[in-house]
Design a protein around this motif. Structure first.
Motif, short mmCIF file in Angstrom:
data_model
loop_
_atom_site.label_atom_id
_atom_site.label_comp_id
_atom_site.label_asym_id
_atom_site.label_seq_id
_atom_site.Cartn_x
_atom_site.Cartn_y
_atom_site.Cartn_z
N UNK A 379 1.08 -1.16 0.09
CA UNK A 379 -0.10 -0.05 0.00
C UNK A 379 0.89 1.33 0.03
N UNK A 380 1.34 1.51 -1.22
CA UNK A 380 2.32 2.95 -1.37
C UNK A 380 1.72 4.00 -1.04
N UNK A 381 0.24 4.19 -1.33
CA UNK A 381 -0.07 5.51 -1.10
C UNK A 381 -0.21 5.94 0.35
N UNK A 382 -0.58 4.70 1.34
CA UNK A 382 -0.62 4.99 2.56
C UNK A 382 0.63 5.27 3.28
N UNK A 383 1.45 4.43 2.77
CA UNK A 383 3.15 4.49 3.31
C UNK A 383 3.47 6.02 3.00
N UNK A 384 3.20 6.59 1.86
CA UNK A 384 3.67 8.01 1.64
C UNK A 384 3.05 8.85 2.57
N UNK A 385 1.82 8.55 2.92
CA UNK A 385 1.03 9.64 3.95
C UNK A 385 1.65 9.51 5.37
N UNK A 386 2.03 8.38 5.62
CA UNK A 386 2.32 7.84 6.87
C UNK A 386 3.92 8.63 7.07
N UNK A 387 4.69 8.82 5.98
CA UNK A 387 5.88 9.40 5.82
C UNK A 387 5.88 10.81 6.02
N UNK A 388 4.32 11.21 5.86
CA UNK A 388 4.42 12.72 6.32
C UNK A 388 4.50 13.09 7.83
N UNK A 389 4.29 12.04 8.50
CA UNK A 389 4.05 12.38 10.15
C UNK A 389 5.17 11.52 10.86
N UNK A 390 5.67 10.62 10.07
CA UNK A 390 6.92 9.91 11.09
C UNK A 390 7.80 9.70 10.17
N UNK A 391 9.08 9.62 10.68
CA UNK A 391 10.43 9.27 10.31
C UNK A 391 10.79 7.67 10.69
N UNK A 392 10.70 7.02 9.28
CA UNK A 392 10.80 5.49 9.46
C UNK A 392 11.96 4.88 9.01
N UNK A 393 12.41 3.90 9.74
CA UNK A 393 13.72 3.24 9.50
C UNK A 393 13.30 1.80 8.79
N UNK A 394 13.24 1.57 7.44
CA UNK A 394 12.96 0.62 7.01
C UNK A 394 13.68 -0.72 7.68
N UNK A 395 15.21 -0.45 7.53
CA UNK A 395 16.00 -1.39 7.94
C UNK A 395 15.74 -2.15 9.18
N UNK A 396 15.38 -1.12 10.29
CA UNK A 396 15.03 -1.65 11.60
C UNK A 396 13.52 -1.84 11.91
N UNK A 397 12.85 -1.12 10.81
CA UNK A 397 11.26 -1.28 11.28
C UNK A 397 10.97 -0.18 12.36
N UNK A 398 11.86 0.94 12.89
CA UNK A 398 11.50 1.88 13.86
C UNK A 398 11.03 3.05 13.48
N UNK A 399 10.26 3.69 14.14
CA UNK A 399 9.89 4.99 13.87
C UNK A 399 9.85 6.13 14.82
N UNK A 400 9.75 7.26 14.63
CA UNK A 400 9.58 8.27 15.51
C UNK A 400 8.92 9.40 14.81
N UNK A 401 8.09 10.09 15.93
CA UNK A 401 7.03 11.23 15.28
C UNK A 401 8.07 12.39 15.18
N UNK A 402 7.54 12.90 13.80
CA UNK A 402 8.16 14.17 13.21
C UNK A 402 7.72 15.28 14.30
N UNK A 403 8.69 16.28 14.47
CA UNK A 403 8.44 17.17 15.59
C UNK A 403 7.41 18.09 15.62
N UNK A 404 6.94 18.49 14.16
CA UNK A 404 5.85 19.28 13.92
C UNK A 404 4.94 18.68 12.83
N UNK A 405 3.89 18.25 13.38
CA UNK A 405 3.16 17.58 12.24
C UNK A 405 2.06 18.46 12.00
N UNK A 406 1.83 18.88 10.72
CA UNK A 406 0.70 20.06 10.38
C UNK A 406 -0.45 19.29 10.27
N UNK A 407 -1.58 19.91 10.34
CA UNK A 407 -3.07 19.43 10.33
C UNK A 407 -3.16 19.04 8.92
#
Length: 430
Positions: A379-407
């Motif tokens: 589901x590439x479309x949803x993956x791109x939308x998630x990348x707008x709100x989190x920083x994702x490391x595909x190698x480790x599967x870890x994520x962290x929230x972006x500091x300023x998530x716009x509405x």
């Protein structure tokens, strides 16, 4: 009309249950093919365009909304019944001026576009009243393809939730409504409720300049619908229990609570109008356990037009008990795929709510897991939308929230959470 359209039902499942097993899952794929363009050209259609003209629209939005409504009017074919509504704390007829629909001709098309060009933004927001007026306008056209477009930029501040619910109950089954939210001042949950009850879609339009193309596309899609008021009819054996009926493609929509009885042990689940398209449904049935080797029909699925007594297609969901673990433990790939897509939507919506509540640890965990699932399911479309709100490391599967998530990013992700991707074709599909 419906006799010319060709519908097919395909059932994907693993029918084998272990000894004592009771739960049967199947993905039912419904496809409409055939000479639908001919049918659509002859189908009676009625269209209502509802434009929010509250004070908050008094920016470039109102001018872009005018252009969008005019583009939709241009797209409607001659002979279609249509009306334009302006929405504030009340619903006002824009065209025609009386509480009725006009019939599309060159003359009424020009007059409607002129009326739209005079729209101004001034007032509040009471979406339920807009929808009630639309329902009344559609009343004389039972059996036609009945479709509405609703545009708003704000939340329903001049009605209570109970008032909106009452309006939706009044409108249910009377027309399909596609909802659009422009800007970032509207509530996804509110428009999703409207679209869900009225079997339509929700889409975010961050930039008002994109409204014109979107309205034109919605009107074209409405003009492509050929068969009205279609339902999925599910029959189950006397001792069986139907656990749920959910649309899983192109979007997720739980239809379980929308059942209307359709004879002994059968119920109808509304699907609205159809054009040339494919939709998929997940059906889950609980059956009484049987003996090894015993086979039974767990459900009989039909596509019908209840008002006309027309059956368009049918298929069987089966159950057979086996003591071979290789048979009974295999999960059908389509069932697994759409179960994962439903989990993906739940994770996203739960993650966004946790973020709103200030629970950032839960938000990170859920959105990170959602990003992994989106990757795994393609589901590439949803993956791109998630990348707008989190920083994702595909190698480790870890994520962290972006500091300023716009509405705007939150709205886009929330809206997109229920959009699914279909499974890749099996070799036997050609």
């Amino acid at each position: 009309m419906s006799e010319q359209a060709q519908f097919t039902i395909r059932v994907d499942q693993n029918k084998y249950l272990p000894v004592g097993g009771q739960e049967v899952n199947a993905i039912v794929t419904v496809e409409a093919t055939g000479p639908l363009e001919t049918v659509a050209g002859a189908a009676q259609a009625a269209e209502v365009i509802i434009i929010d003209t509250s004070t908050s629209m008094a920016t470039e939005r109102i001018s872009e909304a005018r252009k969008a409504a005019q583009a939709a009017i241009d797209t409607l074919r001659d002979g279609v019944h249509f009306a334009i509504i302006a929405g504030t704390t009340k619903a006002t007829m824009v065209y025609p001026s009386r509480k009725e629909m006009a019939t599309m001709t060159a003359t009424t098309r020009d007059a409607a576009k002129q009326a739209v060009s005079r729209l101004i933004a001034d007032g509040g927001t009471a979406i339920g009243s807009w929808l009630r007026l639309a329902a009344d306008l559609f009343a004389p056209y039972a059996g036609a393809i009945r479709h509405a477009i609703l545009l708003t930029d704000g939340h329903n501040q001049h009605e209570t939730a109970a008032q909106l619910d009452a309006a939706l109950a009044y409108c249910q089954g009377k027309f399909v409504c596609d909802c659009r939210g422009v800007g970032t001042g509207w509530e996804v949950a509110e428009l999703r409720k409207v679209a869900s009850v009225l079997l339509g879609s929700v889409q975010d339009i961050p930039d008002a300049k994109d409204l014109e193309a979107d309205f034109r596309a919605m009107a074209q899609q409405a003009m492509g619908k050929a068969v009205a008021d279609v339902a999925l009819r599910v029959w189950t054996p006397q001792a069986a229990k139907l656990k749920f009926v959910k649309q899983v493609s192109p979007t997720l929509e739980d239809l379980t609570g929308r059942r209307t009885d359709a004879g002994p042990q059968a119920g109808d689940y509304p699907t609205g109008a159809w054009g040339r398209e494919v939709r998929e449904y997940h059906i889950c049935v609980e059956v009484p356990p049987g003996a090894v080797g015993q086979e039974m029909r767990a459900a009989w699925v039909k596509l019908v037009q209840p008002d006309l007594g027309t059956q368009l297609a049918a298929g069987n969901i089966l159950a057979q008990w086996s003591d071979d673990p290789a048979q009974s433990t295999r999960i059908n790939p389509r069932v697994a795929h759409y179960t994962g897509q439903a989990e993906l939507a739940d994770l996203i919506q739960g993650g966004l709510q946790a973020h709103k509540d200030g629970d950032f640890a839960t938000a990170t965990a859920r959105l990170g897991r959602a990003r992994t699932l989106a990757e795994e399911s393609g589901n590439e479309g949803t993956a791109k939308l998630l990348d707008r709100v989190i920083d994702y490391d595909a190698a480790t599967g870890t994520a962290r929230l972006k500091p300023n998530i716009d509405r705007a990013s939150q709205i886009a992700l929330d809206v997109g959470s229920v959009r699914t991707v279909r499974t890749r074709k099996d070799p036997d599909e050609g």
